[in-house]
Motif scaffolding. Structure first.
Motif, PDB file in Angstrom:
ATOM      1  N   GLY A  54      53.091  44.443  43.356  1.00 25.00           N
ATOM      2  CA  GLY A  54      54.291  44.957  42.951  1.00 25.00           C
ATOM      3  C   GLY A  54      55.140  44.355  42.075  1.00 25.00           C
ATOM      4  O   GLY A  54      55.813  44.723  41.067  1.00 25.00           O
ATOM      5  N   ILE A  55      55.194  42.888  42.228  1.00 19.52           N
ATOM      6  CA  ILE A  55      55.669  41.896  41.190  1.00 19.52           C
ATOM      7  C   ILE A  55      55.314  41.995  39.577  1.00 19.52           C
ATOM      8  O   ILE A  55      55.874  42.130  38.751  1.00 19.52           O
ATOM      9  N   TYR A  56      53.901  42.075  39.820  1.00 18.34           N
ATOM     10  CA  TYR A  56      53.282  42.235  38.434  1.00 18.34           C
ATOM     11  C   TYR A  56      53.595  43.553  37.735  1.00 18.34           C
ATOM     12  O   TYR A  56      53.758  43.639  36.441  1.00 18.34           O
ATOM     13  N   TRP A  57      53.356  44.773  38.494  1.00 14.34           N
ATOM     14  CA  TRP A  57      53.860  46.020  37.967  1.00 14.34           C
ATOM     15  C   TRP A  57      55.292  46.053  37.452  1.00 14.34           C
ATOM     16  O   TRP A  57      55.385  46.440  36.539  1.00 14.34           O
ATOM     17  N   ASN A  58      56.101  45.434  38.358  1.00 12.63           N
ATOM     18  CA  ASN A  58      57.401  45.809  37.979  1.00 12.63           C
ATOM     19  C   ASN A  58      57.881  44.809  36.681  1.00 12.63           C
ATOM     20  O   ASN A  58      58.465  45.257  35.644  1.00 12.63           O
ATOM     21  N   ASN A  59      57.211  43.538  36.688  1.00 14.16           N
ATOM     22  CA  ASN A  59      57.732  42.486  35.287  1.00 14.16           C
ATOM     23  C   ASN A  59      56.994  43.108  34.113  1.00 14.16           C
ATOM     24  O   ASN A  59      57.210  43.042  32.917  1.00 14.16           O
ATOM     25  N   HIS A  60      55.573  43.712  34.229  1.00 17.93           N
ATOM     26  CA  HIS A  60      54.805  44.231  33.399  1.00 17.93           C
ATOM     27  C   HIS A  60      55.660  45.153  32.616  1.00 17.93           C
ATOM     28  O   HIS A  60      55.589  45.406  31.372  1.00 17.93           O
ATOM     29  N   HIS A  61      56.190  46.021  33.430  1.00 11.91           N
ATOM     30  CA  HIS A  61      56.899  47.479  32.839  1.00 11.91           C
ATOM     31  C   HIS A  61      57.986  46.858  32.001  1.00 11.91           C
ATOM     32  O   HIS A  61      58.145  47.560  30.922  1.00 11.91           O
ATOM     33  N   HIS A  62      58.694  45.849  32.453  1.00  7.50           N
ATOM     34  CA  HIS A  62      59.863  45.342  31.568  1.00  7.50           C
ATOM     35  C   HIS A  62      59.250  44.575  30.255  1.00  7.50           C
ATOM     36  O   HIS A  62      59.565  44.749  29.197  1.00  7.50           O
ATOM     37  N   LEU A  63      58.360  43.941  30.358  1.00 16.21           N
ATOM     38  CA  LEU A  63      57.579  43.242  29.376  1.00 16.21           C
ATOM     39  C   LEU A  63      57.175  44.121  28.331  1.00 16.21           C
ATOM     40  O   LEU A  63      57.401  43.961  26.853  1.00 16.21           O
ATOM     41  N   LEU A  64      56.514  45.217  28.571  1.00 23.63           N
ATOM     42  CA  LEU A  64      55.789  46.100  27.663  1.00 23.63           C
ATOM     43  C   LEU A  64      57.065  46.854  26.768  1.00 23.63           C
ATOM     44  O   LEU A  64      56.867  47.439  25.811  1.00 23.63           O
ATOM     45  N   LEU A 112      45.219  34.179  41.597  1.00 24.20           N
ATOM     46  CA  LEU A 112      46.702  34.112  40.848  1.00 24.20           C
ATOM     47  C   LEU A 112      47.046  33.330  39.905  1.00 24.20           C
ATOM     48  O   LEU A 112      47.951  33.889  38.998  1.00 24.20           O
ATOM     49  N   LEU A 113      46.609  32.159  39.777  1.00 25.15           N
ATOM     50  CA  LEU A 113      46.671  31.046  38.724  1.00 25.15           C
ATOM     51  C   LEU A 113      46.179  31.725  37.384  1.00 25.15           C
ATOM     52  O   LEU A 113      46.812  31.936  36.323  1.00 25.15           O
ATOM     53  N   LEU A 114      45.112  32.453  37.541  1.00 28.74           N
ATOM     54  CA  LEU A 114      44.535  32.974  36.371  1.00 28.74           C
ATOM     55  C   LEU A 114      45.247  34.304  35.832  1.00 28.74           C
ATOM     56  O   LEU A 114      45.347  34.451  34.688  1.00 28.74           O
ATOM     57  N   ALA A 115      45.592  34.811  37.058  1.00 32.61           N
ATOM     58  CA  ALA A 115      46.611  36.076  36.231  1.00 32.61           C
ATOM     59  C   ALA A 115      47.872  35.880  35.896  1.00 32.61           C
ATOM     60  O   ALA A 115      48.090  36.122  34.903  1.00 32.61           O
ATOM     61  N   ALA A 116      48.337  34.717  36.324  1.00 33.81           N
ATOM     62  CA  ALA A 116      49.460  34.266  35.809  1.00 33.81           C
ATOM     63  C   ALA A 116      49.476  33.780  34.512  1.00 33.81           C
ATOM     64  O   ALA A 116      50.456  33.959  33.455  1.00 33.81           O
ATOM     65  N   THR A 117      48.435  33.021  34.324  1.00 38.93           N
ATOM     66  CA  THR A 117      48.116  32.487  32.812  1.00 38.93           C
ATOM     67  C   THR A 117      47.959  33.726  31.924  1.00 38.93           C
ATOM     68  O   THR A 117      48.240  33.535  30.926  1.00 38.93           O
ATOM     69  N   SER A 118      47.172  34.674  32.356  1.00 34.75           N
ATOM     70  CA  SER A 118      46.959  35.973  31.538  1.00 34.75           C
ATOM     71  C   SER A 118      48.284  36.597  31.196  1.00 34.75           C
ATOM     72  O   SER A 118      48.447  36.988  30.126  1.00 34.75           O
TER      73      SER A 118
END
Length: 192
Positions: A54-64, A112-118
């Motif tokens: 959910g955090i990735y979905w939300n922040n990804h939305h804002h970033l894009l 999670l570290l690799l996802a955060a780096t990506s």
């Protein structure tokens, strides 16, 4: 291609990731509340992962919303992010089924570290599309959350072998840092 197409694709992948995680639950044969007790570790790991997705979905939305020009680099960086996120259901299930054993908990942290780096690499590529003097460029180059999170994940990975509960504390800490959507991007978008 416009950024909204990449966002829609990503939304679909994230929805599938959450669906896969919930399908890992097997309904107990017994119909009592006690039958749910053995599922406790799986439920806890599912809650962790659901919040993270959910955090990735939300922040990804804002970033894009800050993408100025779609290009192959952004598409590949986004796919790399989705690749690492797609491994969350596997590590979630393994961690829950093993009752938070050290190796599954450490692997969860590695993913999670690799996802955060990506995510950080995707963010960097989007930031580079903006002039050096823009508010978005200045704001995102001072992103303390993106700089702190990898270190917290490394601590979580290393402490998984000493105490998975300490490791879990660092997972919760990173989630707490990111749980609110990036307000700075919202403020920049309002100013445009």
């Amino acid at each position: 291609m416009k950024a909204n197409r990449m966002e829609a694709f990503s939304d679909g992948v994230l929805a599938i990731i959450i669906t896969i995680m919930v399908l890992e639950f097997k309904v107990p044969e017994d119909h009592s509340w006690q039958a749910l007790l053995p599922l406790g570790p799986k439920i806890i790991s599912y809650i962790f992962s659901f919040i993270y997705v959910g955090i990735y979905w939300n922040n990804h939305h804002h970033l894009l919303h800050m993408v100025r020009h779609m290009n192959g680099q952004l598409m590949w960086l986004n796919l790399i992010l989705l690749f690492w996120l797609s491994l969350i259901p596997f590590t979630t299930a393994w961690m829950g089924e093993s009752n938070f054993a050290p190796a599954p908990t450490a692997l969860y942290g590695i993913i999670l570290l690799l996802a955060a780096t990506s995510y950080w690499l995707l963010q960097l590529a989007i930031v580079k599309q903006h002039p050096d003097d823009s508010s978005f460029y200045k704001t995102m180059n001072n992103d303390w959350k993106a700089k702190l999170s990898p270190f917290l994940y490394l601590i979580a990975i290393l402490t998984a072998y000493a105490s998975p509960w300490v490791s879990g504390f660092f997972f919760v800490l990173v989630a707490a840092i990111w749980v609110m959507p990036e307000k700075r991007i919202e403020e920049i978008l309002k100013g445009q």
